[in-house]
Design a protein around this motif. Structure first.
Motif, PDB file in Angstrom:
ATOM      1  N   PHE A 481       1.234  -1.243   0.342  1.00  0.00           N
ATOM      2  CA  PHE A 481      -0.003   0.158  -0.254  1.00  0.00           C
ATOM      3  C   PHE A 481       1.112   1.027   0.156  1.00  0.00           C
ATOM      4  O   PHE A 481       0.640   2.327   0.107  1.00  0.00           O
ATOM      5  CB  PHE A 481      -0.621   0.030   1.091  1.00  0.00           C
ATOM      6  N   SER A 482       2.551   0.919  -0.055  1.00  0.00           N
ATOM      7  CA  SER A 482       3.054   2.098  -0.415  1.00  0.00           C
ATOM      8  C   SER A 482       3.050   3.154  -1.726  1.00  0.00           C
ATOM      9  O   SER A 482       2.867   2.645  -2.359  1.00  0.00           O
ATOM     10  CB  SER A 482       4.402   1.601   0.908  1.00  0.00           C
ATOM     11  N   ARG A 483       3.052   3.961  -0.917  1.00  0.00           N
ATOM     12  CA  ARG A 483       3.137   5.021  -2.382  1.00  0.00           C
ATOM     13  C   ARG A 483       4.694   5.613  -2.430  1.00  0.00           C
ATOM     14  O   ARG A 483       4.750   5.230  -3.858  1.00  0.00           O
ATOM     15  CB  ARG A 483       2.836   6.179  -2.437  1.00  0.00           C
ATOM     16  N   ASN A 484       5.412   5.034  -1.679  1.00  0.00           N
ATOM     17  CA  ASN A 484       6.920   4.855  -2.308  1.00  0.00           C
ATOM     18  C   ASN A 484       8.022   3.794  -1.247  1.00  0.00           C
ATOM     19  O   ASN A 484       8.526   4.576  -0.380  1.00  0.00           O
ATOM     20  CB  ASN A 484       8.065   6.292  -2.020  1.00  0.00           C
ATOM     21  N   PRO A 485       7.964   2.938  -1.855  1.00  0.00           N
ATOM     22  CA  PRO A 485       8.741   1.559  -1.196  1.00  0.00           C
ATOM     23  C   PRO A 485      10.181   2.083  -0.745  1.00  0.00           C
ATOM     24  O   PRO A 485      10.718   2.114   0.394  1.00  0.00           O
ATOM     25  CB  PRO A 485       8.871   0.577  -1.729  1.00  0.00           C
ATOM     26  N   LEU A 486      10.994   2.901  -1.936  1.00  0.00           N
ATOM     27  CA  LEU A 486      12.042   2.860  -1.989  1.00  0.00           C
ATOM     28  C   LEU A 486      12.358   4.264  -0.571  1.00  0.00           C
ATOM     29  O   LEU A 486      12.931   3.955   0.109  1.00  0.00           O
ATOM     30  CB  LEU A 486      12.602   3.943  -3.079  1.00  0.00           C
ATOM     31  N   GLU A 487      11.758   5.082   0.038  1.00  0.00           N
ATOM     32  CA  GLU A 487      11.487   5.920   0.014  1.00  0.00           C
ATOM     33  C   GLU A 487      11.347   4.934   1.580  1.00  0.00           C
ATOM     34  O   GLU A 487      12.532   5.045   2.852  1.00  0.00           O
ATOM     35  CB  GLU A 487      10.963   7.120   0.372  1.00  0.00           C
ATOM     36  N   LEU A 488      10.199   4.066   2.116  1.00  0.00           N
ATOM     37  CA  LEU A 488      10.177   3.559   3.092  1.00  0.00           C
ATOM     38  C   LEU A 488      11.969   2.749   4.054  1.00  0.00           C
ATOM     39  O   LEU A 488      12.505   3.159   4.531  1.00  0.00           O
ATOM     40  CB  LEU A 488       8.748   1.807   3.413  1.00  0.00           C
ATOM     41  N   MET A 489      12.169   2.263   2.528  1.00  0.00           N
ATOM     42  CA  MET A 489      13.443   1.650   2.927  1.00  0.00           C
ATOM     43  C   MET A 489      14.724   2.515   3.315  1.00  0.00           C
ATOM     44  O   MET A 489      15.172   2.114   4.743  1.00  0.00           O
ATOM     45  CB  MET A 489      14.716   0.720   1.373  1.00  0.00           C
ATOM     46  N   GLU A 490      14.486   3.369   2.645  1.00  0.00           N
ATOM     47  CA  GLU A 490      15.663   4.104   3.038  1.00  0.00           C
ATOM     48  C   GLU A 490      15.334   5.018   4.677  1.00  0.00           C
ATOM     49  O   GLU A 490      16.457   4.612   5.885  1.00  0.00           O
ATOM     50  CB  GLU A 490      15.989   5.828   2.214  1.00  0.00           C
ATOM     51  N   ALA A 491      13.669   4.949   5.223  1.00  0.00           N
ATOM     52  CA  ALA A 491      13.668   5.416   6.077  1.00  0.00           C
ATOM     53  C   ALA A 491      14.185   4.018   7.871  1.00  0.00           C
ATOM     54  O   ALA A 491      14.444   4.243   8.636  1.00  0.00           O
ATOM     55  CB  ALA A 491      11.869   5.983   6.550  1.00  0.00           C
ATOM     56  N   LEU A 492      13.835   2.508   6.775  1.00  0.00           N
ATOM     57  CA  LEU A 492      14.665   1.977   7.861  1.00  0.00           C
ATOM     58  C   LEU A 492      15.301   1.784   7.754  1.00  0.00           C
ATOM     59  O   LEU A 492      16.289   0.767   9.102  1.00  0.00           O
ATOM     60  CB  LEU A 492      13.370   0.574   7.199  1.00  0.00           C
ATOM     61  N   LEU A 493      16.679   2.226   7.253  1.00  0.00           N
ATOM     62  CA  LEU A 493      17.640   1.903   7.270  1.00  0.00           C
ATOM     63  C   LEU A 493      18.409   2.592   7.527  1.00  0.00           C
ATOM     64  O   LEU A 493      19.740   2.956   7.336  1.00  0.00           O
ATOM     65  CB  LEU A 493      18.110   1.284   6.083  1.00  0.00           C
ATOM     66  N   GLN A 494      18.146   4.223   7.689  1.00  0.00           N
ATOM     67  CA  GLN A 494      18.550   5.555   8.135  1.00  0.00           C
ATOM     68  C   GLN A 494      19.529   5.234   9.625  1.00  0.00           C
ATOM     69  O   GLN A 494      19.617   4.415  10.365  1.00  0.00           O
ATOM     70  CB  GLN A 494      17.835   6.674   8.398  1.00  0.00           C
ATOM     71  N   PRO A 495      20.545   5.884   9.633  1.00  0.00           N
ATOM     72  CA  PRO A 495      21.474   5.146  10.597  1.00  0.00           C
ATOM     73  C   PRO A 495      21.304   5.949  11.413  1.00  0.00           C
ATOM     74  O   PRO A 495      21.794   5.063  12.524  1.00  0.00           O
ATOM     75  CB  PRO A 495      23.070   6.569  10.045  1.00  0.00           C
ATOM     76  N   ARG A 496      20.835   6.695  11.916  1.00  0.00           N
ATOM     77  CA  ARG A 496      19.848   6.857  13.407  1.00  0.00           C
ATOM     78  C   ARG A 496      19.398   5.616  14.065  1.00  0.00           C
ATOM     79  O   ARG A 496      18.897   5.146  15.217  1.00  0.00           O
ATOM     80  CB  ARG A 496      19.272   8.044  13.637  1.00  0.00           C
ATOM     81  N   THR A 497      19.136   4.902  13.293  1.00  0.00           N
ATOM     82  CA  THR A 497      18.532   3.522  14.003  1.00  0.00           C
ATOM     83  C   THR A 497      19.110   2.684  14.774  1.00  0.00           C
ATOM     84  O   THR A 497      18.723   1.834  15.556  1.00  0.00           O
ATOM     85  CB  THR A 497      17.996   2.935  12.910  1.00  0.00           C
ATOM     86  N   SER A 498      20.560   3.275  15.062  1.00  0.00           N
ATOM     87  CA  SER A 498      21.722   2.819  15.644  1.00  0.00           C
ATOM     88  C   SER A 498      21.270   2.753  17.426  1.00  0.00           C
ATOM     89  O   SER A 498      21.345   2.192  17.872  1.00  0.00           O
ATOM     90  CB  SER A 498      22.857   2.951  15.168  1.00  0.00           C
ATOM     91  N   LEU A 499      20.246   4.282  17.062  1.00  0.00           N
ATOM     92  CA  LEU A 499      19.504   4.396  18.869  1.00  0.00           C
ATOM     93  C   LEU A 499      18.729   3.416  19.086  1.00  0.00           C
ATOM     94  O   LEU A 499      18.425   3.401  20.455  1.00  0.00           O
ATOM     95  CB  LEU A 499      19.098   5.639  18.626  1.00  0.00           C
ATOM     96  N   LEU A 500      17.776   2.301  18.426  1.00  0.00           N
ATOM     97  CA  LEU A 500      16.815   1.935  18.958  1.00  0.00           C
ATOM     98  C   LEU A 500      17.297   0.443  20.084  1.00  0.00           C
ATOM     99  O   LEU A 500      18.815   0.274  19.372  1.00  0.00           O
ATOM    100  CB  LEU A 500      16.351   0.940  17.333  1.00  0.00           C
ATOM    101  N   PRO A 501      17.163  -0.265  20.326  1.00  0.00           N
ATOM    102  CA  PRO A 501      17.551  -1.230  21.443  1.00  0.00           C
ATOM    103  C   PRO A 501      17.391  -2.533  20.377  1.00  0.00           C
ATOM    104  O   PRO A 501      16.874  -2.434  19.061  1.00  0.00           O
ATOM    105  CB  PRO A 501      16.027  -1.749  22.276  1.00  0.00           C
ATOM    106  N   PRO A 502      18.149  -3.609  20.560  1.00  0.00           N
ATOM    107  CA  PRO A 502      18.599  -4.380  19.574  1.00  0.00           C
ATOM    108  C   PRO A 502      17.309  -5.612  19.109  1.00  0.00           C
ATOM    109  O   PRO A 502      16.221  -5.208  17.515  1.00  0.00           O
ATOM    110  CB  PRO A 502      19.934  -5.203  20.047  1.00  0.00           C
ATOM    111  N   SER A 503      16.378  -5.390  19.711  1.00  0.00           N
ATOM    112  CA  SER A 503      14.730  -6.108  19.473  1.00  0.00           C
ATOM    113  C   SER A 503      14.164  -5.313  18.114  1.00  0.00           C
ATOM    114  O   SER A 503      13.190  -5.973  17.301  1.00  0.00           O
ATOM    115  CB  SER A 503      13.948  -6.409  20.541  1.00  0.00           C
ATOM    116  N   ILE A 504      14.462  -3.971  18.846  1.00  0.00           N
ATOM    117  CA  ILE A 504      13.547  -3.398  17.474  1.00  0.00           C
ATOM    118  C   ILE A 504      14.052  -2.739  16.565  1.00  0.00           C
ATOM    119  O   ILE A 504      13.601  -2.837  15.477  1.00  0.00           O
ATOM    120  CB  ILE A 504      12.883  -2.174  18.860  1.00  0.00           C
ATOM    121  N   ARG A 505      14.824  -2.878  16.311  1.00  0.00           N
ATOM    122  CA  ARG A 505      16.366  -3.433  15.245  1.00  0.00           C
ATOM    123  C   ARG A 505      15.970  -3.854  14.335  1.00  0.00           C
ATOM    124  O   ARG A 505      16.068  -4.377  13.284  1.00  0.00           O
ATOM    125  CB  ARG A 505      17.459  -2.505  15.661  1.00  0.00           C
TER     126      ARG A 505
END
Lengths: 940, 166
Positions: A481-505
């Motif tokens: 349903f996403s209009r721009n999966p590529l953008e989603l991908m970018e969001a999911l892999l953004q560098p700041r995800t390193s702030l998340l706890p491993p389980s959520i990562r």
């Protein structure tokens, strides 16, 4: 104060010395206290009672105000108690009454001391003893001292008598059989003219009636008389308490008391009594419209008062009214809503509850909007209080009041962005829950998820992590349903995800996996439809592109499920080109490469999976992009084969399976459980179910998604290899009956009006008047416009529909107490002369020691005589009347109720004093007749 | 029924604690701390109620009054009237005031036994038995006399406290 000196050894330190020493703090509080305790330990062993009592007093002080254990002094306290001096006795009673408890070993040694003092001629000694009894009485003490208490109940000293009345409460509670002895005298005291005695008796009855109102119905005439005659507010309050318990049980009684209560309501000047009247009317007399009107009028006065206490209580009363008379709230809504911004947190919370009570499907969006704006402005505690109540109100009964789920999902997104929000977990649960249950909302859900994911600022807020995990899961699961999966991908892999706890990562990476497969699939398998446009460099353009998509939002929401189709055709969505795929693959490699060395197994594992597929497809992609127009069909087909398989694995919708599904499947013939487990292992192959429960591992969506994490895990497992996927399918085919069809038990409600009234949508500002206006409009039942969007389907599982049966078991103790009370009040004339009557008088005495016998028996007998002679005739008359009128009253109910009490009694007797069992059994025939509450004709 | 009476100062020091059901001293301390934590966060001129169910379990209400340096806290269940208990606090404080002539925190600190006696005259095993402060005063004076008389019999006082206590 100095160290060990001559003074110390010669003179014992008094309590005052201790207090002074503590205040001077020369050596620090703890040190001083432990020194004092050491002294006390020595002094308390002294043979001199004065020394001992002073030590005991000091010890009680330290125990009471500095919380030091004083159980070691239990025996010395008894020794001091035996002193003839009043001052010693007082110290001992003081110490005993707050340090003794049921398991104090020397408790039984106190019986004779208490008895001696209860018989004392000094009223203050009697009072001390009674006071102590009221605090420490256990079964044995209550039993052994019942005769003394009985005597004191008719003491001619008021000072003693009112305390004897008060102590009865504890004695009854601990030793229900004492009711047979004391109840009659207690009731006699109800007719006492002295207000102090009356206050005490009424107090006891209000406590008793709290626990088991039905037993005290026959005393209604006495209470009624007190209610009408009482001059003391205190007594009136207590009688009102009793009536508020009795009135719901007996409609005739309610009819009778409503008038005097209204009189009080009109005439009293005391706020406390006024409030009690209001409470009685709104809780127990709510069928009497005029009384409720009157009470609500008084509530209004409370609400207008400047005293915050009255305002608070007024709001509380309003909340009780709201259950049955919502109009009372809407009449006072201005005050209620103004109170949302009161300085007092109690008042704020109370008015919030009232506002939530006004919520209906018509006004939920407006009220929520205003409340969210309030939440933005208020302190963290109240902010979360608001958010919590919105969440719980909206999700009540499977989102009963929500019609427009798109709106609700975006509200959830908005709520999670409020800075003070700490309701992350609840929002997470609801996001996933709605995603699973409501198909139509998924496009909007993905949009909200994207909105949350692309904002790097949110990653820093640890309260939001669980919301983000829900957002990541939703964007992966419903990527189509996403209009721009590529953008989603970018969001999911953004560098700041390193702030998340491993389980959520881990969830992020897994979602990235799904998005990647989706992109590859779109590119290769449906590749023909996509026009390669080399000019569009999608990845960097993602953000700007998304901005332009905003304009489509309205449009897409309107179109609901058609979104993808629309965007697929308009090409406005970012087209997935070979080139962008290459960029995508590079991005994945770049972002996940470092994670291969991650210390967290979960993250490492998932990253490895994702990189595995990148490695697999990348050569093909590069290859085919170079020789695009050339042949090389063979390899391309192979890759797309793999991608197709993967995509199918992900896009297979796994139907929800209720937790009890397995239990509903009858055991097939020839299947022997717990045998042939080897076969099972063959079926399951390499899949290891994480728990025995998830044997039905094809059903990761158990209805609540607090489990979403393990679901993902299972899901991932099943997708790791194609073999397992096919095994899963095979399993489904073979054991199809374990799976529920996904669309089962759906409820379609049609003709719901739109939640968002376009006329109101514009005013989003948050002043009080606005909310007042909104609620004013929405509380008036509107004509339902028919053109509204139908409420989307909400998938329900059978589990959820079953309401938890919150039947509270009444305390078993009350059972036997009420049984005893009923015996005394109703049962007397029905007693078969042979069994119970003789039991009553004989059994207790035979159980007791010889010397108590003399005490007990005369009382027992005399009392029984009194009851038989005095009351039975009149009662019997009443009873027959009562019975005639009660023809309608369902016998079955009484029967059940009796069974209930009997059961409780049995439980109780088993637990506490099994030896009474035989006796209780003997009383059972008595109870069969005794259960019908009898209201004398006086009341009719 | 009244469940507990507490008096504490604005620094959180307990000045009086009476629980009408047995509780271990550790539990008492925990409850008092819990109450104080809520009390000290409350502004002046707000209502005198606190949500007590989070501290004392279901069916409990808490009413407090703030006088000078002291909080007077009464915890009770649904069989008492909130406003009546508020009046009861007033009676208690008035009685203390009459007893000590302009009561202050120090009076309560140094007259541990007497304060308990006053409270016991009002509340008996969780039940309110006396609401008139003059009646309470009368009884307390009688009791003090009785105590003094019983101490005076001692010919050779063993401890200094015998002489000091009034």
């Amino acid at each position: 104060m100095s160290g060990p000196s001559l003074m110390d050894s010669l003179f014992q330190r008094s309590l005052e010395d201790i207090i002074k020493g503590l205040r001077q703090q020369l050596i620090g509080e703890q040190a001083f206290i432990s020194k004092a305790l050491d002294e006390i330990r020595k002094e308390i062993k002294s043979t001199d009672l004065s020394t001992k009592s002073t030590a005991l007093l000091k010890l009680s002080y330290l125990s009471n105000l500095h919380f030091h254990d004083m159980s070691f002094a239990a025996f010395p306290a008894l020794e001091v108690l035996s002193s003839p001096r009043f001052s010693h006795k007082k110290i001992a009673y003081h110490a005993i009454s707050f340090s003794f408890h049921d398991s104090t070993p020397v408790l039984l040694l106190i019986t004779n001391h208490l008895r001696k003092d209860l018989n004392s001629t000094n009223e203050f000694e009697v009072s001390l003893s009674l006071q102590c009894l009221s605090r420490i009485a256990n079964v044995d003490l209550a039993r052994d001292l019942t005769p003394e208490v009985f005597t004191l109940l008719s003491s001619n000293k008021l000072y003693v008598r009112k305390r004897a009345v008060a102590v009865v409460l504890r004695v009854f509670e601990k030793y229900p059989d004492s009711v047979r002895v004391c109840f009659k005298r207690l009731v006699e005291n109800l007719e006492n003219s002295d207000p102090q005695i009356l206050s005490s008796v009424v107090g006891v009855f209000s406590e008793l009636a709290c626990k088991d109102p039905r037993s005290y119905l026959p005393l209604a005439p006495e209470f009624y008389k007190i209610l009408v005659d009482s001059k003391s507010n205190w007594i009136s309050i207590k009688v009102l308490k009793i009536f508020s318990k009795l009135a719901p049980l007996e409609p005739r009684l309610a009819k009778r008391v409503v008038e005097p209560v209204c009189d009080l309501l009109r005439n009293t000047g005391a706020k406390s009594l006024l409030f009690e009247c209001i409470r009685t009317v709104v809780t127990s007399l709510s069928e009497y419209e005029s009384a409720v009107r009157l009470a609500v009028g008084k509530v209004r006065e409370f609400l207008m008062d400047d005293d915050p206490n009255l305002k608070y209580l007024g709001l509380q009363a309003l909340r009780i009214v709201a259950e049955k008379h919502l109009w009372a709230v809407s009449e006072n809504k201005e005050v209620v809503i103004k109170s949302l911004s009161d300085a007092d947190p109690n008042i704020k919370i109370e008015s919030l509850r009232l506002v939530m009570a006004m919520v209906s499907e018509h006004n939920v969006s407006e009220i929520s909007r205003v409340l969210v704006n309030y939440a933005l402005k208020s302190d963290p505690v109240f902010c979360n209080e608001i958010l919590g109540s919105i969440l719980s109100t909206c999700s009540r009964n499977l989102y009963e009041i929500i019609v427009d789920f798109d709106w609700y999902v975006s509200l959830l997104g908005e709520m999670s962005r409020i800075p003070h929000c700490q309701m992350g977990e609840e929002i997470e649960n609801q996001l996933i829950d709605i995603g699973l249950r409501v198909k139509d909302v998924r496009p909007e859900l993905v949009r909200v998820a994207r909105y949350l994911l692309i904002d790097p600022a949110l990653l820093g807020n640890s309260f939001l992590h669980s919301v983000l995990s829900a957002a990541a899961w939703a964007s992966g699961e419903y990527v189509e349903f996403s209009r721009n999966p590529l953008e989603l991908m970018e969001a999911l892999l953004q560098p700041r995800t390193s702030l998340l706890p491993p389980s959520i990562r881990g969830i992020y990476i897994q979602s990235a996996f799904k998005v990647l497969v989706f992109c590859l699939h779109t590119c290769f398998v449906r590749g023909g439809s996509i026009v390669p446009s080399a000019s569009l460099n999608n990845l960097p353009a993602g953000v700007s592109a998304s901005a332009s998509y905003e304009s489509f939002d309205e449009f897409s929401v309107e179109n609901g499920a058609d979104v993808t189709v629309v965007h697929g055709q308009t090409r406005a969505s970012a087209p997935i080109t070979k080139e962008s795929i290459v960029n995508l693959l590079n991005l994945v490699e770049l972002a996940l490469g470092p994670l291969l060395g991650s210390h967290d197994v979960e993250v490492q594992e998932r990253a490895r999976n994702l990189l595995g597929i990148v490695d697999l497809t990348k050569p093909e992609v590069l290859n085919s992009s170079v020789q695009e127009k050339d042949d090389s069909e063979g390899k391309g087909v192979e890759t797309s084969q793999i991608i197709k398989l993967m995509h199918d694995a992900f896009s297979k919708e796994l139907g929800p399976v209720s937790l009890s599904a397995q239990g509903k499947v009858s055991l097939p013939d020839g299947l022997v459980l717990k045998e042939n487990l080897g076969d099972l292992e063959m079926i399951c192959g390499d899949i290891e179910p994480p728990s025995s429960n998830s044997f039905s591992f094809g059903s990761p969506y158990e209805e609540k998604d607090g489990l979403s994490f393990s679901n993902l895990q299972i899901k991932e497992d099943s997708e790791q290899s194609n073999e397992s996927t096919s095994l899963l399918a095979e399993h489904r085919k073979r054991h199809g009956l374990y799976y529920l069809p996904s669309g089962k038990s759906e409820l379609i409600s049609n003709d719901y009006p739109p939640a968002n009234d376009p006329t109101l949508q514009c005013d989003i500002n948050d002043n009080d008047d606005n909310l007042v206006k909104i609620t004013a409009e929405s509380l008036v039942p509107k004509r339902k416009p028919n053109h509204g969007k139908p409420r989307p389907v909400v998938v329900k599982l059978n589990e959820v529909d079953e309401k938890p049966v919150a039947m509270k078991q009444p305390e078993s103790r009350d059972g036997s107490l009420s049984g005893a009370v009923r015996d005394v009040l109703f049962g007397r004339e029905d007693i078969p002369p042979t069994s119970s009557q003789s039991n009553l008088s004989n059994k207790p005495s035979s159980k007791r020691k010889g010397k108590e016998k003399q005490h007990t028996d005369p009382h027992l007998e005399s009392k029984e005589n009194v009851i038989d002679d005095g009351n039975s005739s009149s009662r019997r008359k009443d009873r027959s009347h009562g019975k005639e009128r009660r023809h309608r009253s369902p016998r079955k109910k009484n029967f059940e109720e009796r069974k209930d009490t009997d059961q409780k009694e049995k439980e109780k007797s088993r637990r506490h004093h099994g030896r009474h069992k035989s006796r209780q059994r003997a009383e059972e025939p008595l109870k069969v007749t005794a259960q019908t509450p009898v209201i004398p004709d006086f009341l009719l | 029924m009244i469940k507990a009476v507490m008096v504490m100062n604005t620094q959180g020091k307990t000045r009086l604690a009476k629980f009408y059901e047995y509780l271990s001293v550790e539990k008492q301390q925990e409850l008092i701390r819990g109450v104080f934590a809520v009390l000290c966060s409350r502004a002046e001129n707000v209502s005198n109620f606190i949500d007590a169910e989070s501290i004392f379990g279901p069916d409990s209400c808490l009413v407090y009054k703030h006088f000078a340096t002291l909080y007077f806290v009464f915890v009770f269940d649904s069989s008492e009237n909130e406003l009546a208990v508020l009046d009861l606090i007033q009676v208690f404080v008035e009685t203390l005031d009459r007893c000590f002539k302009n009561v202050c925190e120090l009076d309560i600190v140094f007259n541990y036994s007497k304060v308990h006696t006053i409270l016991d005259e009002m509340i008996f095993g969780g039940q309110v038995v006396e609401t008139s402060s003059s009646e309470i005063m009368k009884a307390v004076e009688e009791i003090s006399k009785l105590e003094a008389a019983s101490n005076a019999i001692t010919l050779i006082p063993k401890s200094a406290s015998g002489w000091r206590s009034r």
